[in-house]
Design a protein around this motif. Structure first.
Motif, short mmCIF file in Angstrom:
data_model
loop_
_atom_site.label_atom_id
_atom_site.label_comp_id
_atom_site.label_asym_id
_atom_site.label_seq_id
_atom_site.Cartn_x
_atom_site.Cartn_y
_atom_site.Cartn_z
N LEU A 1 18.72 91.58 -10.35
CA LEU A 1 18.90 90.47 -9.44
C LEU A 1 17.73 90.33 -8.46
N LYS A 2 16.85 91.32 -8.44
CA LYS A 2 15.68 91.28 -7.57
C LYS A 2 14.59 90.39 -8.16
N PHE A 3 14.25 90.61 -9.42
CA PHE A 3 13.17 89.87 -10.06
C PHE A 3 13.67 88.72 -10.92
N GLY A 4 14.98 88.64 -11.12
CA GLY A 4 15.55 87.60 -11.97
C GLY A 4 15.60 86.26 -11.26
N ARG A 5 14.54 85.46 -11.43
CA ARG A 5 14.42 84.20 -10.69
C ARG A 5 15.56 83.23 -11.02
N THR A 6 16.17 83.38 -12.18
CA THR A 6 17.24 82.45 -12.56
C THR A 6 18.43 82.57 -11.62
N VAL A 7 18.78 83.79 -11.23
CA VAL A 7 19.93 83.97 -10.35
C VAL A 7 19.62 83.53 -8.92
N HIS A 8 18.34 83.60 -8.54
CA HIS A 8 17.96 83.13 -7.21
C HIS A 8 18.23 81.62 -7.10
N SER A 9 17.72 80.88 -8.09
CA SER A 9 17.89 79.42 -8.07
C SER A 9 19.34 79.01 -8.26
N LEU A 10 20.04 79.68 -9.17
CA LEU A 10 21.44 79.34 -9.42
C LEU A 10 22.30 79.58 -8.18
N ALA B 1 18.55 94.95 -6.25
CA ALA B 1 19.56 94.11 -5.61
C ALA B 1 19.04 92.71 -5.33
N MET B 2 19.95 91.78 -5.18
CA MET B 2 19.60 90.41 -4.83
C MET B 2 18.82 90.40 -3.52
N PRO B 3 17.73 89.62 -3.42
CA PRO B 3 16.95 89.56 -2.18
C PRO B 3 17.81 89.12 -1.00
N ASP B 4 17.47 89.63 0.18
CA ASP B 4 18.24 89.35 1.38
C ASP B 4 18.30 87.86 1.69
N VAL C 1 18.42 85.35 -0.32
CA VAL C 1 19.41 84.68 -1.16
C VAL C 1 20.81 85.02 -0.66
N ILE C 2 21.03 86.28 -0.33
CA ILE C 2 22.33 86.69 0.21
C ILE C 2 22.64 85.92 1.49
N SER C 3 21.63 85.75 2.34
CA SER C 3 21.82 85.00 3.59
C SER C 3 22.23 83.56 3.30
N ASP C 4 21.59 82.95 2.29
CA ASP C 4 21.95 81.58 1.92
C ASP C 4 23.42 81.49 1.50
N ILE C 5 23.87 82.47 0.70
CA ILE C 5 25.25 82.49 0.22
C ILE C 5 26.22 82.66 1.39
N GLU C 6 25.91 83.61 2.27
CA GLU C 6 26.79 83.87 3.42
C GLU C 6 26.82 82.69 4.37
N ASN C 7 25.67 82.07 4.61
CA ASN C 7 25.61 80.94 5.53
C ASN C 7 26.37 79.73 5.00
N ALA C 8 26.53 79.68 3.68
CA ALA C 8 27.31 78.59 3.07
C ALA C 8 28.81 78.88 3.09
N GLY C 9 29.18 80.06 3.59
CA GLY C 9 30.59 80.40 3.76
C GLY C 9 31.26 81.01 2.55
N HIS C 10 30.47 81.51 1.59
CA HIS C 10 31.05 82.08 0.38
C HIS C 10 31.25 83.59 0.52
N LYS C 11 32.12 84.14 -0.30
CA LYS C 11 32.42 85.57 -0.27
C LYS C 11 31.48 86.32 -1.21
N ILE C 12 31.03 87.50 -0.78
CA ILE C 12 30.12 88.31 -1.60
C ILE C 12 30.64 89.75 -1.66
N THR C 13 30.64 90.30 -2.87
CA THR C 13 30.86 91.73 -3.08
C THR C 13 29.59 92.28 -3.73
#
Length: 339
Positions: free
Chosen positions: A169-178, A199-202, A204-216
């Motif tokens: 998830l660090k270098f996988g650009r597809t998951v970053h954009s998706l 791990a997913m870059p911070d 991207v995680i910030s974008d997900i959290e700021n949009a109000g979604h749940k992350i595990t």
């Protein structure tokens, strides 16, 4: 983005939900052309500059085929060594020259943000086919298009779904954009499964959290897939590692076969992968025994990629309203519609 005609497609951040649905609507209209039920010559005489400075098979051919199916011609440059970039020419200068030979350019480059730099010198629309570990917007769009179609077929929706992203998830650009595209929807739950080092870059995680979604976030596959509607696997991006030995540490870390799927997933969990899947014995990230699983969507993903790229060409060149005007019958035998 409200204006497609003449615009570059460089990042999913340019798009809002309305723009995404516009792309999907045009992509759906491309189905009879992709299946060879009809053909259109709407881009007859137009030229695509297909510039791939990093190894690619499916994406490069998909872009070229998409343009051909609209009636256009394709001019290709493959590999850094075969271009003037190897002689020290800047991306800006390359763009100024090559854009005079094309009506639109699709480009892949190993360095992050290089396609954006190239676009600054281009006189024609540039579509990002992947820039290093940064983004892959057309892959993200085809992934989202696939998710929408797969979920709708089962009476489900993107809003409220659960997606598990597994692997590099660090270098996988597809998951970053998706991930960024999914932030436009509501109540999406993410389970991010990877080694801690990948791990997913911070940001991207910030974008997900700021949009109000749940992350595990976890490094364990088992016990973390049981709620997933979508299971999205990525290969180890060995070309992004400082050495092959470093990449080999993680190869085969997360494998999926039918037995693991049956044990850990819901019976209708959709399996996705941006391809290529690493089928070598030491990796075998997505086992061939899943090939007969009806929820394996990886080849439907590839088919959808053709539709999405056809749509982007039609929109950026302003011919999306003229497709049917230039339709012709297909006079050769084709089995595509049977699969």
């Amino acid at each position: 983005m409200t204006q497609f005609q003449g615009s570059h497609i460089l990042s999913v951040n340019q798009l809002d939900l309305e723009a995404v649905q516009t792309i999907f609507n045009v992509a759906s209209r491309m189905t009879p052309y992709a299946l060879r039920q009809k053909r259109t010559s709407v881009l007859d005489g137009a030229v695509l500059g297909n510039l791939f400075f990093e190894p690619s098979t499916r994406t490069r051919i998909s872009f070229g085929c998409a343009f051909n199916l609209l009636g256009g011609k394709v001019s290709e440059t493959v590999g850094m060594a075969s271009s003037s970039l190897s002689k020290g020419e800047s991306l800006y200068d390359t763009a100024r020259v090559l854009s005079s030979y094309s009506d639109v350019i699709a480009m892949r480059h190993p360095d992050a943000f290089s396609v954006k730099e190239f676009a600054q010198g281009s006189r024609v629309p540039v579509i990002n086919g992947g820039d290093g570990s940064n983004e892959h917007p057309t892959q993200a769009l085809l992934d989202l298009f696939t998710i929408q179609k797969e979920l709708q077929a089962g009476g489900r929706d993107i809003s409220g779904m659960h997606i598990a992203m597994v692997g590099d998830l660090k270098f996988g650009r597809t998951v970053h954009s998706l991930s960024r595209l999914l932030c436009m929807y509501k109540d999406v739950s993410f389970t991010l499964v990877s080694p801690k080092e990948l791990a997913m870059p911070d940001y991207v995680i910030s974008d997900i959290e700021n949009a109000g979604h749940k992350i595990t976030i976890t490094d364990q596959l088992e016990g973390n897939l049981d709620r997933a509607d979508i299971l999205y696997l990525t290969r180890i991006q060995e070309e992004r590692f400082p050495s092959q030995d470093e990449a080999n540490k993680y190869r085969g870390k997360f494998r999926l076969n039918q037995s693991i799927y049956t044990k850990n997933c819901k019976s209708n969990t959709v399996i996705m992968h941006p391809l290529p899947r690493d089928s070598r014995e030491q990796a075998n990230e997505l086992d061939n025994d899943l090939n007969n699983n009806p929820n394996l969507a990886i080849f439907r993903q590839a088919d959808n990629g053709l539709l999405i790229r056809m749509a982007l060409f039609a929109l950026t060149l302003g011919v999306d309203s003229q497709l049917e005007q230039y339709e012709h019958p297909v006079n050769w035998y084709s089995r595509k519609a049977e699969f």
